[in-house]
Design a protein around this motif. Sequence first.
Motif, PDB file in Angstrom:
ATOM      1  N   ASN A 130       0.813  -1.211   0.000  1.00  0.00           N
ATOM      2  CA  ASN A 130       0.000   0.000   0.000  1.00  0.00           C
ATOM      3  C   ASN A 130       0.853   1.270   0.000  1.00  0.00           C
ATOM      4  O   ASN A 130       0.624   2.175   0.799  1.00  0.00           O
ATOM      5  CB  ASN A 130      -0.959  -0.014   1.194  1.00  0.00           C
ATOM      6  CG  ASN A 130      -1.982  -1.112   1.086  1.00  0.00           C
ATOM      7  OD1 ASN A 130      -2.329  -1.539  -0.012  1.00  0.00           O
ATOM      8  ND2 ASN A 130      -2.455  -1.598   2.209  1.00  0.00           N
ATOM      9  N   ALA A 131       1.802   1.326  -0.888  1.00  0.00           N
ATOM     10  CA  ALA A 131       2.674   2.500  -1.014  1.00  0.00           C
ATOM     11  C   ALA A 131       2.014   3.535  -1.934  1.00  0.00           C
ATOM     12  O   ALA A 131       1.097   3.220  -2.689  1.00  0.00           O
ATOM     13  CB  ALA A 131       4.023   2.086  -1.570  1.00  0.00           C
ATOM     14  N   ALA A 132       2.514   4.752  -1.890  1.00  0.00           N
ATOM     15  CA  ALA A 132       1.948   5.828  -2.714  1.00  0.00           C
ATOM     16  C   ALA A 132       2.215   5.611  -4.205  1.00  0.00           C
ATOM     17  O   ALA A 132       1.414   5.991  -5.044  1.00  0.00           O
ATOM     18  CB  ALA A 132       2.521   7.164  -2.275  1.00  0.00           C
ATOM     19  N   SER A 133       3.334   4.999  -4.546  1.00  0.00           N
ATOM     20  CA  SER A 133       3.702   4.754  -5.940  1.00  0.00           C
ATOM     21  C   SER A 133       4.084   3.287  -6.100  1.00  0.00           C
ATOM     22  O   SER A 133       4.864   2.759  -5.309  1.00  0.00           O
ATOM     23  CB  SER A 133       4.880   5.647  -6.338  1.00  0.00           C
ATOM     24  OG  SER A 133       5.295   5.372  -7.653  1.00  0.00           O
ATOM     25  N   GLN A 134       3.529   2.620  -7.117  1.00  0.00           N
ATOM     26  CA  GLN A 134       3.786   1.192  -7.293  1.00  0.00           C
ATOM     27  C   GLN A 134       4.851   0.880  -8.348  1.00  0.00           C
ATOM     28  O   GLN A 134       5.399  -0.211  -8.353  1.00  0.00           O
ATOM     29  CB  GLN A 134       2.498   0.448  -7.673  1.00  0.00           C
ATOM     30  CG  GLN A 134       1.524   0.307  -6.536  1.00  0.00           C
ATOM     31  CD  GLN A 134       0.763   1.574  -6.214  1.00  0.00           C
ATOM     32  OE1 GLN A 134       0.546   2.414  -7.056  1.00  0.00           O
ATOM     33  NE2 GLN A 134       0.379   1.720  -4.963  1.00  0.00           N
ATOM     34  N   VAL A 135       5.102   1.799  -9.268  1.00  0.00           N
ATOM     35  CA  VAL A 135       6.102   1.576 -10.316  1.00  0.00           C
ATOM     36  C   VAL A 135       6.889   2.868 -10.494  1.00  0.00           C
ATOM     37  O   VAL A 135       6.306   3.945 -10.571  1.00  0.00           O
ATOM     38  CB  VAL A 135       5.449   1.178 -11.663  1.00  0.00           C
ATOM     39  CG1 VAL A 135       6.508   0.899 -12.714  1.00  0.00           C
ATOM     40  CG2 VAL A 135       4.520  -0.012 -11.510  1.00  0.00           C
ATOM     41  N   GLN A 136       8.206   2.736 -10.547  1.00  0.00           N
ATOM     42  CA  GLN A 136       9.078   3.881 -10.816  1.00  0.00           C
ATOM     43  C   GLN A 136      10.242   3.430 -11.680  1.00  0.00           C
ATOM     44  O   GLN A 136      10.663   2.284 -11.598  1.00  0.00           O
ATOM     45  CB  GLN A 136       9.631   4.465  -9.515  1.00  0.00           C
ATOM     46  CG  GLN A 136       8.584   5.055  -8.618  1.00  0.00           C
ATOM     47  CD  GLN A 136       9.180   5.777  -7.424  1.00  0.00           C
ATOM     48  OE1 GLN A 136      10.333   6.175  -7.424  1.00  0.00           O
ATOM     49  NE2 GLN A 136       8.365   5.955  -6.406  1.00  0.00           N
ATOM     50  N   PHE A 137      10.726   4.338 -12.511  1.00  0.00           N
ATOM     51  CA  PHE A 137      11.972   4.057 -13.226  1.00  0.00           C
ATOM     52  C   PHE A 137      12.767   5.337 -13.368  1.00  0.00           C
ATOM     53  O   PHE A 137      12.235   6.440 -13.240  1.00  0.00           O
ATOM     54  CB  PHE A 137      11.728   3.376 -14.581  1.00  0.00           C
ATOM     55  CG  PHE A 137      11.179   4.246 -15.692  1.00  0.00           C
ATOM     56  CD1 PHE A 137      11.992   5.126 -16.393  1.00  0.00           C
ATOM     57  CD2 PHE A 137       9.844   4.150 -16.064  1.00  0.00           C
ATOM     58  CE1 PHE A 137      11.496   5.905 -17.432  1.00  0.00           C
ATOM     59  CE2 PHE A 137       9.335   4.913 -17.102  1.00  0.00           C
ATOM     60  CZ  PHE A 137      10.163   5.793 -17.787  1.00  0.00           C
ATOM     61  N   HIS A 138      14.059   5.163 -13.584  1.00  0.00           N
ATOM     62  CA  HIS A 138      14.910   6.286 -13.926  1.00  0.00           C
ATOM     63  C   HIS A 138      15.841   5.855 -15.046  1.00  0.00           C
ATOM     64  O   HIS A 138      16.218   4.689 -15.135  1.00  0.00           O
ATOM     65  CB  HIS A 138      15.691   6.839 -12.724  1.00  0.00           C
ATOM     66  CG  HIS A 138      16.643   5.860 -12.128  1.00  0.00           C
ATOM     67  ND1 HIS A 138      16.303   5.035 -11.080  1.00  0.00           N
ATOM     68  CD2 HIS A 138      17.929   5.565 -12.424  1.00  0.00           C
ATOM     69  CE1 HIS A 138      17.335   4.281 -10.763  1.00  0.00           C
ATOM     70  NE2 HIS A 138      18.339   4.584 -11.561  1.00  0.00           N
TER      71      HIS A 138
END
Length: 186
Positions: A130-138
């Motif tokens: 239950n995090a604020a963002s489920q997918v991130q990339f850089h």
Amino acid sequence: MYRYLCGFLLLILMSCGGETLPKPKAYLSLNYAKPSYQKINVERPYTFEVSNVAKVKSLPKNWLKIQYPELKASVDITYRPVNDNLKELLLEAEKLVFEHTVKADNISNTEDYINKEKKVYGKMYFIYGNAASQVQFHVTDSVQHFLKASLFFYSKPNFDSVLPAVDYVKKDMVKMMETLEWKNID
């Protein structure tokens, strides 16, 4: 009276013969539009392909917001030029991912992404829970450009409820990463 009592007992014994079966589990049936992709139509030091379902909103500092109105979600794109600060940018990006460990059940990253031809190098992270963002990339070219993308939903995080939408947008984010090209590369 005795006949009624015997009849009642007989009725009770006969009614208990069959097995009771539980109802099968119901599964949510979500139908998402099959996306087609086109390059963003905004002047930036980078370009990539976005889904026809998404709306691209231009922001200052070469940032973008890729909105998914039907899903009540967005992919926030932040861009920073590299000025001998690549290590700081990478540490900041990883810090932003791992800030979710408080609410996340697990954080995993895919293999490092490398496209030598387009000079695109990066990582994608999947955040379970239950995090604020489920997918991130850089991604970066290691010399001039650094770009970070984060998926957000406009609701209180409930991972089980948003998982189908996360999977849908995650495919679009992979497409963004794979089609990313830098402009003005020396």
